[in-house]
Design an enzyme around this catalytic site. Structure first.
Site, PDB file in Angstrom:
ATOM      1  N   ASP A 165     -16.785   4.628  14.373  1.00  0.00           N
ATOM      2  CA  ASP A 165     -15.586   4.683  13.537  1.00  0.00           C
ATOM      3  C   ASP A 165     -15.022   3.275  13.346  1.00  0.00           C
ATOM      4  OD1 ASP A 165     -13.319   5.260  12.153  1.00  0.00           O
ATOM      5  OD2 ASP A 165     -12.547   6.751  13.576  1.00  0.00           O
ATOM      6  N   GLU A 224       0.826  -1.220   0.000  1.00  0.00           N
ATOM      7  CA  GLU A 224       0.000   0.000   0.000  1.00  0.00           C
ATOM      8  C   GLU A 224       0.859   1.269   0.000  1.00  0.00           C
ATOM      9  OE1 GLU A 224      -1.461   1.778   3.464  1.00  0.00           O
ATOM     10  OE2 GLU A 224      -1.017   0.092   4.766  1.00  0.00           O
ATOM     11  N   LYS A 233      -5.439  10.696   0.958  1.00  0.00           N
ATOM     12  CA  LYS A 233      -5.529   9.349   1.537  1.00  0.00           C
ATOM     13  C   LYS A 233      -6.788   8.732   0.928  1.00  0.00           C
ATOM     14  CE  LYS A 233      -6.813   7.109   5.843  1.00  0.00           C
ATOM     15  NZ  LYS A 233      -7.319   7.361   7.208  1.00  0.00           N
ATOM     16  N   LYS A 267      -3.171  -2.584  15.661  1.00  0.00           N
ATOM     17  CA  LYS A 267      -2.532  -1.595  16.525  1.00  0.00           C
ATOM     18  C   LYS A 267      -3.454  -1.221  17.674  1.00  0.00           C
ATOM     19  CE  LYS A 267       0.545   1.441  14.695  1.00  0.00           C
ATOM     20  NZ  LYS A 267       0.857   2.430  13.676  1.00  0.00           N
ATOM     21  N   VAL A 309      -5.356   0.190   2.955  1.00  0.00           N
ATOM     22  CA  VAL A 309      -5.468  -1.271   2.822  1.00  0.00           C
ATOM     23  C   VAL A 309      -6.678  -1.614   1.949  1.00  0.00           C
ATOM     24  CG1 VAL A 309      -5.991  -3.401   4.100  1.00  0.00           C
ATOM     25  CG2 VAL A 309      -4.251  -1.794   4.965  1.00  0.00           C
TER      26      VAL A 309
HETATM   27  N1  PSU Z   1      -2.350   1.617  10.710  1.00  0.00           N
HETATM   28  C1  PSU Z   1      -1.014   1.733  10.774  1.00  0.00           C
HETATM   29  N2  PSU Z   1      -0.348   2.365   9.764  1.00  0.00           N
HETATM   30  C2  PSU Z   1      -1.003   2.866   8.672  1.00  0.00           C
HETATM   31  C3  PSU Z   1      -2.425   2.710   8.606  1.00  0.00           C
HETATM   32  C4  PSU Z   1      -3.042   2.080   9.637  1.00  0.00           C
HETATM   33  O1  PSU Z   1      -0.412   1.305  11.723  1.00  0.00           O
HETATM   34  O2  PSU Z   1      -0.360   3.437   7.776  1.00  0.00           O
HETATM   35  C5  PSU Z   1      -3.154   3.216   7.384  1.00  0.00           C
HETATM   36  C6  PSU Z   1      -3.411   2.060   6.399  1.00  0.00           C
HETATM   37  O3  PSU Z   1      -3.300   2.563   5.092  1.00  0.00           O
HETATM   38  C7  PSU Z   1      -4.850   1.686   6.702  1.00  0.00           C
HETATM   39  C8  PSU Z   1      -5.438   3.047   6.997  1.00  0.00           C
HETATM   40  O4  PSU Z   1      -5.509   1.035   5.629  1.00  0.00           O
HETATM   41  O5  PSU Z   1      -4.444   3.706   7.749  1.00  0.00           O
HETATM   42  C9  PSU Z   1      -6.739   2.949   7.754  1.00  0.00           C
HETATM   43  O6  PSU Z   1      -7.332   4.197   7.822  1.00  0.00           O
HETATM   44  P1  PSU Z   1      -8.809   4.337   8.430  1.00  0.00           P
HETATM   45  O7  PSU Z   1      -8.680   3.953   9.865  1.00  0.00           O
HETATM   46  O8  PSU Z   1      -9.147   5.779   8.230  1.00  0.00           O
HETATM   47  O9  PSU Z   1      -9.686   3.423   7.636  1.00  0.00           O
HETATM   48 MN    MN Z   2     -12.283   5.767  10.385  1.00  0.00          MN
END
Ligand code: PSU
Ligand code: MN
Length: 301
Positions: free
Chosen positions: A139, A26, A87, A160, A107
């Protein structure tokens, strides 16, 4: 299989035609997940780790109105430095592509584009998931819904702890997404090989993981398999240290009224800036580790 919106590097196109092992990577992690210049250095090192296993790396992003599969060094550098890169999760794809804006894929978006080209394995650091306090904010990352839809296996270092790990595991179960931890019983939590949660499944070798992916898709069960790859214990950051930083990061996000797609990048940036580089080093180690495992699984497939 290939469509007008895809722009695939010749080496990768050839590898697809020859059914060679390929690992998707990614780009949000480059543009929004890590500071420059470590982000670009890491992106290059990740590609190298994939190559060492005999597989071909395919870093994915959006540029000039196309989904790019395979980025040049200059393009990696661009995504690592440029400030106005979007993003891009699934909901952003139509706008960013139609308006020919630069976009780094999450992802979810990376999986979808990899699947358009028939790439079955994807390595990342951490996936998005169910956030802490999601019972109030709702969320929940589109990474999870995408994982229930699209037949691409994802190697990550678990989830995480900016997220609610327990709720994320429950959500994965609801969506029918198998979760396999490589080589241990406990589900890992990104910076640590432990999380306090048992992994639903454990597998100790790449061949059996590849076999399980084939079986899932052979049965017509759509969606991903989450392969959780623990960080080697000598590279771990203590969960107590991380928890304090995460609590502060969440409080700061709340105070600044951070919402929607800004939440995850805000938390990641806060953690990187407040952990004296320790978390960043672990982050780099675990991505390289995941790229290697993904390459081996792709080869076994
Ligand atoms: N978690 C990490 N590093 C990252 C991301 C998540 O430890 O870089 C990034 C990835 O690209 C993941 C995105 O797909 O954040 C998720 O964002 P959201 O929670 O807004 O869906
Ligand atoms: Mn979100």
């Amino acid at each position: 299989m290939l469509n007008n919106y895809l722009d695939i590097q010749p080496e990768i196109k050839q590898a697809i035609a020859d059914s060679k092992p390929i690992v998707a990577l990614e780009s949000t992690i480059i543009s929004h997940g890590m500071p420059w210049p470590k982000n670009v250095e890491t992106a290059l090192a990740v590609e190298e780790s994939v190559r060492k296993t005999g597989a071909i790396p395919a870093t994915i992003a959006i540029l000039h109105g196309k989904c790019k599969i395979g980025l040049s060094k200059n393009e990696l550098e661009y995504f690592g430095q440029e400030k106005n890169v979007w993003k891009v999760s699934l909901r952003d794809m139509p706008y960013v592509i139609a308006n020919k804006l630069p976009g780094a894929t999450t992802v979810a978006a990376t999986m979808r584009i990899a699947n358009m080209a028939g790439i079955k394995i994807f390595a990342t650091g951490g996936i998005g998931g169910v956030h802490r306090n999601a019972q109030h904010t709702m969320d929940i990352s589109a990474d999870l819904t995408e994982m229930s839809e699209t037949n691409v296996a994802v190697v990550s270092a678990g989830v995480k702890s900016i997220l609610d790990i327990g709720l994320t595991l429950e959500y994965l179960e609801t969506m029918g997404i198998p979760v396999v931890t490589f080589g241990q019983d406990e589900f890992p939590s990104f910076y640590s090989s432990k999380s306090g949660f048992n992994s639903p499944l454990r597998i100790d070798d790449e061949k059996s993981i590849a076999q399980m992916c084939k079986t899932k898709w052979g049965l017509g069960l759509k969606g991903s398999i989450l392969i959780a790859n623990p960080l080697p214990t000598d590279k771990e950051v203590s969960p107590e240290t991380i928890e304090i930083i995460i609590k502060n990061a969440l409080a700061e996000a709340y105070k600044n009224n951070i919402k929607g797609k800004e939440v995850t990048p805000f938390l990641l940036k806060y953690i990187a800036q407040n952990s004296k580089g320790e978390s960043l080093e672990a982050n780099i180690e675990l991505i390289l580790n995941n790229a290697t495992l993904a390459g081996k699984i792709a080869a076994a497939m």
